[in-house]
Design an enzyme around this catalytic site. Structure first.
Site, PDB file in Angstrom:
ATOM      1  N   TRP A   1      -1.877 -26.671  31.426  1.00 17.58           N
ATOM      2  CA  TRP A   1      -0.275 -25.850  31.568  1.00 17.58           C
ATOM      3  C   TRP A   1       0.404 -26.845  32.384  1.00 17.58           C
ATOM      4  O   TRP A   1       1.075 -27.445  32.676  1.00 17.58           O
ATOM      5  CB  TRP A   1      -0.963 -25.202  32.750  1.00 17.58           C
TER       6      TRP A   1
ATOM      7  N   HIS B   1       0.113 -18.790  34.104  1.00 16.58           N
ATOM      8  CA  HIS B   1      -0.413 -17.473  33.241  1.00 16.58           C
ATOM      9  C   HIS B   1      -0.528 -16.659  34.815  1.00 16.58           C
ATOM     10  O   HIS B   1      -0.707 -16.592  35.900  1.00 16.58           O
ATOM     11  CB  HIS B   1      -2.069 -18.307  32.975  1.00 16.58           C
TER      12      HIS B   1
ATOM     13  N   ARG C   1       6.073 -21.851  30.442  1.00 20.03           N
ATOM     14  CA  ARG C   1       5.482 -22.515  30.258  1.00 20.03           C
ATOM     15  C   ARG C   1       6.655 -23.473  30.037  1.00 20.03           C
ATOM     16  O   ARG C   1       7.435 -23.976  28.942  1.00 20.03           O
ATOM     17  CB  ARG C   1       4.397 -22.950  29.452  1.00 20.03           C
TER      18      ARG C   1
ATOM     19  N   GLN D   1       1.408 -12.376  29.190  1.00 21.67           N
ATOM     20  CA  GLN D   1      -0.089 -12.600  28.630  1.00 21.67           C
ATOM     21  C   GLN D   1      -0.477 -11.036  29.824  1.00 21.67           C
ATOM     22  O   GLN D   1       0.001  -9.705  30.156  1.00 21.67           O
ATOM     23  CB  GLN D   1      -0.976 -13.929  29.360  1.00 21.67           C
TER      24      GLN D   1
ATOM     25  N   VAL E   1     -13.151 -20.772  35.199  1.00 25.24           N
ATOM     26  CA  VAL E   1     -14.950 -19.930  34.789  1.00 25.24           C
ATOM     27  C   VAL E   1     -15.973 -21.145  34.265  1.00 25.24           C
ATOM     28  O   VAL E   1     -15.461 -22.744  33.695  1.00 25.24           O
ATOM     29  CB  VAL E   1     -14.090 -19.121  33.281  1.00 25.24           C
TER      30      VAL E   1
ATOM     31  N   ALA F   1     -13.447 -13.059  33.506  1.00 29.87           N
ATOM     32  CA  ALA F   1     -12.258 -13.381  33.057  1.00 29.87           C
ATOM     33  C   ALA F   1     -11.452 -13.861  31.141  1.00 29.87           C
ATOM     34  O   ALA F   1     -12.225 -13.899  31.032  1.00 29.87           O
ATOM     35  CB  ALA F   1     -11.726 -13.987  34.666  1.00 29.87           C
TER      36      ALA F   1
HETATM   37  C1  FA5 Z   1      -5.308 -19.325  30.195  1.00 27.64           C
HETATM   38  O1  FA5 Z   1      -3.661 -19.188  30.324  1.00 27.64           O
HETATM   39  C2  FA5 Z   1      -5.934 -18.855  31.180  1.00 27.64           C
HETATM   40  N1  FA5 Z   1      -5.509 -18.354  32.185  1.00 27.64           N
HETATM   41  C3  FA5 Z   1      -7.065 -18.012  30.310  1.00 27.64           C
HETATM   42  C4  FA5 Z   1      -7.850 -17.485  30.657  1.00 27.64           C
HETATM   43  C5  FA5 Z   1      -8.400 -16.746  32.080  1.00 27.64           C
HETATM   44  C6  FA5 Z   1      -9.637 -17.679  30.695  1.00 27.64           C
HETATM   45  C7  FA5 Z   1      -8.896 -16.133  32.858  1.00 27.64           C
HETATM   46  C8  FA5 Z   1     -10.258 -17.929  31.135  1.00 27.64           C
HETATM   47  C9  FA5 Z   1     -10.617 -16.563  31.901  1.00 27.64           C
HETATM   48  P1  FA5 Z   1      -4.214 -20.481  28.237  1.00 27.64           P
HETATM   49  O2  FA5 Z   1      -3.534 -21.218  27.757  1.00 27.64           O
HETATM   50  O3  FA5 Z   1      -5.829 -20.989  26.595  1.00 27.64           O
HETATM   51  O4  FA5 Z   1      -5.403 -20.085  29.219  1.00 27.64           O
HETATM   52  O5  FA5 Z   1      -3.340 -19.351  27.327  1.00 27.64           O
HETATM   53  C10 FA5 Z   1      -3.896 -18.312  27.091  1.00 27.64           C
HETATM   54  C11 FA5 Z   1      -3.513 -17.085  25.899  1.00 27.64           C
HETATM   55  O6  FA5 Z   1      -1.963 -16.958  25.952  1.00 27.64           O
HETATM   56  C12 FA5 Z   1      -3.771 -18.126  24.315  1.00 27.64           C
HETATM   57  O7  FA5 Z   1      -4.859 -17.577  23.903  1.00 27.64           O
HETATM   58  C13 FA5 Z   1      -2.380 -18.185  23.379  1.00 27.64           C
HETATM   59  O8  FA5 Z   1      -2.991 -16.756  22.920  1.00 27.64           O
HETATM   60  C14 FA5 Z   1      -1.385 -17.348  24.572  1.00 27.64           C
HETATM   61  N2  FA5 Z   1      -0.573 -18.349  24.515  1.00 27.64           N
HETATM   62  C15 FA5 Z   1      -0.938 -19.759  25.564  1.00 27.64           C
HETATM   63  N3  FA5 Z   1       0.121 -20.210  25.308  1.00 27.64           N
HETATM   64  C16 FA5 Z   1       1.036 -19.801  24.600  1.00 27.64           C
HETATM   65  C17 FA5 Z   1       2.327 -19.758  24.242  1.00 27.64           C
HETATM   66  N4  FA5 Z   1       2.941 -20.686  24.511  1.00 27.64           N
HETATM   67  N5  FA5 Z   1       3.368 -19.053  23.030  1.00 27.64           N
HETATM   68  C18 FA5 Z   1       2.936 -17.898  23.302  1.00 27.64           C
HETATM   69  N6  FA5 Z   1       1.361 -17.594  23.494  1.00 27.64           N
HETATM   70  C19 FA5 Z   1       1.082 -18.503  24.365  1.00 27.64           C
END
Ligand code: FA5
Length: 360
Positions: free
Chosen positions: A164, A185, A211, A225, A268, A328
């Site tokens: 992140w 997130h 981010r 999210q 997780v 989650a």
């Molecule tokens: C997470 O942020 C974890 N907190 C998700 C999670 C929650 C995992 C609970 C397990 C349990 P990630 O960085 O992959 O994961 O982001 C989750 C989702 O946010 C991605 O699948 C995507 O759909 C969206 N996402 C991530 N980065 C971006 C971005 N820069 N712009 C738009 N959407 C994004």
């Protein structure tokens, strides 16, 4: 009548002719008022002054001269009234012809505001989960390191922090640390909810996240999210899959394909990512022989990370991991909106171009 009286009557007649002529030229309310003051004004009006000189005539000459003076006065007052009335009528006529209301004309359409496509999608996602028994809660966008990382089993110095790209708040505590950040997130709300409640827990958390990230067709530096968390006795991975399949069915319909793949998130175990088939290349990875830039030739678009809540995370908030289990997930809302509406670049969402926004 004396010579003086004759003289005065002649003056009055001349005044009448001149005044009535001047009246013809007065064509506005202002000029009529100026005319009234000039001739009939109580202090300095020319007729008023002439009538005052009646007193200087010999008493026997006064009645006849007085009658003549009153006739002139009446003529002027009537002339003024006539002109005022004519002016009023002309104004009304102008209103009727120039600004007439034609009730048969079609109305002008009102510009109605509408919800931003992200908000619409956010509400649809929340509706799918509330129908399945989840409760909606919200949390802060400015977070502590403790909730964004530490209580998610990502201690200081853990290499997973690099997953992140974090925007830190310029605040240093007594230990020289920078413990405050813009949440990367919605997962910090997992610990915040569990600290406050006992199982069973079933919540969804919508919100903005940030981010420090280079943008491209599927990545923004701020986006939305929806976090989901369910903790209870006897929750299994089958519950996670069933819940997310049901979500996909409600939002995208039964035709769209869903893919689960192993993924790593420190909070997780096991962890997965869920993807939908790409709407641009129909899951092929190429469009007319050219690489699909939306799914980067993979045929899939990732919409969320998910998994079974790590026992350490339960322990840290005081839940007994031998008794309780949970799942989650964290859904990217703009990615869902892109899939639903066939939007090929996430940067359209916040470019503020009304031609784009009007379509939803
Ligand atoms: C997470 O942020 C974890 N907190 C998700 C999670 C929650 C995992 C609970 C397990 C349990 P990630 O960085 O992959 O994961 O982001 C989750 C989702 O946010 C991605 O699948 C995507 O759909 C969206 N996402 C991530 N980065 C971006 C971005 N820069 N712009 C738009 N959407 C994004």
């Amino acid at each position: 009548m004396t010579t003086d009286a004759h003289e005065l009557v002649r003056t009055l007649e001349a005044l009448k002719d001149e005044a009535l002529k001047a009246l013809e030229a007065a064509d506005s309310e202002e000029s009529l008022e100026a005319w009234r003051v000039a001739y009939l004004g109580r202090k300095e009006g020319r007729l008023t002054l002439a009538m005052r000189s009646l007193g200087k005539l010999a008493p026997e000459a006064r009645p006849a001269a007085g009658v003549a003076a009153n006739q002139v006065k009446t003529a002027l007052e009537e002339g003024l009234a006539r002109h005022q009335q004519a002016l009023k009528e002309r104004a009304l006529e102008r209103l009727a012809t120039e600004q007439r209301l034609d009730v048969t004309l079609p109305g002008r359409p009102l510009l109605l505001g509408r919800l931003h496509p992200t908000t619409q999608t956010l509400r649809e996602v929340l509706a799918a989960f509330t129908a399945m028994g989840f409760q909606v809660v919200e949390g802060p966008e400015v977070e502590w390191d403790r909730y964004n990382f530490e209580l998610l089993n990502i201690p200081r110095g853990h290499p997973a922090r690099d997953m992140w790209d974090t925007l830190w708040i310029d605040y240093t505590d007594a230990n020289g640390e920078r413990p405050m950040l813009l949440r990367t997130h919605t997962s910090p709300m997992q610990a915040r909810v569990m600290e406050k409640t006992q199982p069973p827990v079933r919540v969804v958390v919508p919100g903005k996240v940030y981010r420090y990230e280079a943008t491209d067709a599927t990545h923004e530096w701020h986006f939305h999210q929806v976090e989901g968390l369910a903790v209870d006795e006897g929750i299994t991975f089958a519950n996670l899959k069933a819940t997310l399949y049901e979500f996909a069915r409600r939002i995208f319909g039964p035709e769209r394909r869903v893919r689960f793949r192993c993924d790593y998130f420190p909070f997780v175990e096991p962890g997965v990512d869920m993807a939908m088939d790409c709407f641009i290349c129909k899951g092929q990875g190429t469009v007319k022989g050219a690489p699909c830039r939306v799914c980067k030739e993979t045929g899939w678009i990732e919409i969320m990370g998910a998994g079974m809540v790590h026992p350490r995370v339960l322990e840290m908030v005081g839940y007994d991991p031998k008794r309780y289990t949970g799942f989650a997930f964290g859904i990217g809302v703009e990615r869902v909106a892109m899939l639903k509406h066939g939007i090929d670049d996430i940067r359209h969402f916040y470019a503020n171009d009304v031609r784009f926004l009007r379509q939803f």
